[in-house]
Scaffold this motif. Sequence first.
Motif, short mmCIF file in Angstrom:
data_model
loop_
_atom_site.label_atom_id
_atom_site.label_comp_id
_atom_site.label_asym_id
_atom_site.label_seq_id
_atom_site.Cartn_x
_atom_site.Cartn_y
_atom_site.Cartn_z
N GLY B 66 0.87 -1.08 -0.04
CA GLY B 66 0.08 0.23 -0.04
C GLY B 66 0.82 1.09 0.05
O GLY B 66 2.00 1.35 0.04
N PRO B 67 0.22 2.23 -0.08
CA PRO B 67 0.84 3.69 -0.05
C PRO B 67 1.74 3.73 1.24
O PRO B 67 1.32 3.24 2.39
CB PRO B 67 -0.23 4.61 -0.08
N LYS B 68 2.89 4.32 1.03
CA LYS B 68 3.83 4.71 2.07
C LYS B 68 4.24 3.59 2.59
O LYS B 68 4.87 3.39 3.71
CB LYS B 68 3.08 5.32 3.46
N GLY B 69 4.04 2.42 1.69
CA GLY B 69 4.77 0.93 2.03
C GLY B 69 6.20 1.03 1.50
O GLY B 69 6.96 1.86 1.21
N GLY B 70 6.64 -0.23 1.70
CA GLY B 70 8.15 -0.25 1.31
C GLY B 70 8.78 -1.50 1.90
O GLY B 70 7.96 -2.42 2.42
N TYR B 71 9.99 -1.46 2.12
CA TYR B 71 10.57 -2.63 2.64
C TYR B 71 11.60 -2.24 3.83
O TYR B 71 11.98 -1.06 4.16
CB TYR B 71 11.79 -3.29 1.64
N LEU B 72 11.57 -3.36 4.79
CA LEU B 72 12.28 -3.22 6.17
C LEU B 72 13.12 -4.54 6.38
O LEU B 72 12.75 -5.69 5.81
CB LEU B 72 11.22 -3.25 7.18
N LEU B 73 14.17 -4.25 6.73
CA LEU B 73 15.18 -5.52 7.12
C LEU B 73 14.40 -6.39 8.14
O LEU B 73 13.68 -5.86 8.94
CB LEU B 73 16.18 -5.20 7.71
#
Lengths: 157, 157
Positions: B66-73
Amino acid sequence: MLKISKKADYALMALQHIASVQFGDITPGRVVNTKEIAEEYNIPLELLAKVLQILSKNGMIESHNGPKGGYLLARSARQITIAQILGSIEGPLGLTDCSHEKEGEFCMQREHCNIRTPLLKIQDSIYQLLNNMTLEDMMGGTPLITIQSSTAQGVER
Amino acid sequence: MLKISKKADYALMALQHIASVQFGDITPGRVVNTKEIAEEYNIPLELLAKVLQILSKNGMIESHNGPKGGYLLARSARQITIAQILGSIEGPLGLTDCSHEKEGEFCMQREHCNIRTPLLKIQDSIYQLLNNMTLEDMMGGTPLITIQSSTAQGVER
DNA sequence: CTTTATCCGACCATATTGATCGGAGATCAT
DNA sequence: ATGATCTCCGATCAATATGGTCGGATAAAG
């Protein structure tokens, strides 16, 4: 990952074979022709020929032409390293393209590249590994003729 | 020889970037989306997306949709090794095809193969090398934000 | 509920590798 | 000396793997 090519694979087998014949106890100094190796290890004849050509061109082996010709190690097995063999076939070691950038080539990522330094470090370690192991070291693995005492050490099976 | 694929290259860059943002001093804990990385390092967006999918699937990173989503370790940078990253993208380490032979597969050379044992030994050494170096170790190389004194030591340029 | 951004799968182009073919050159036998 | 044979050698073709692309499906934010 980090697979070596079949050609390199064949090169290692061939050199090991040549070395073991040349320095073996049965027919020391005998020359080995392409066909013999190809049949022994089930390698496509023509492809192996090409590999041996390259090795010859790079000074790993000597070629003797004509009937009863064949190949001979150019140096002693102790002076031929795995790095040299693989390098002859596949070109110089380089994990990334930027390892040995030629003039006029550009790496799109270079500007902000954050992994170049550590990768070069790893690469250097691998190189040392490959360059410290010689053809002679490879001959202990699966002895064809050498008889080992039951208390032999340093060789795992 | 022994080149790693571009995908693997991109994976390393992306993970390094994610880690440096996540644990950096400016916006700690911020999620990073694909586009940001692609633009920063000039990587084709769609290809990078694919790479990140694979890394996510293999538990290296967490995806937030979704919006403002992304990836994280998914884990700390100290617990992610280079071997794991490369393995996720290119499959398990194997210099030769016979390194991890599945059932029903045959190696034509296997019968008289004379290089299997030493090659496996080299392979194991390389694996230890790659598995002992973590993502955290890679972050010292090219600091993005850390300010260094003029007498900084231990970091080559 | 609409918008936005991500995830996910299938698809195509190119580069590298694996494998093959025919000729050139050299040595041995006659 | 000359022919025949065996090897080396260069150029060429096919298969595979990689790099890169496109479309829709899905889920969260506004």
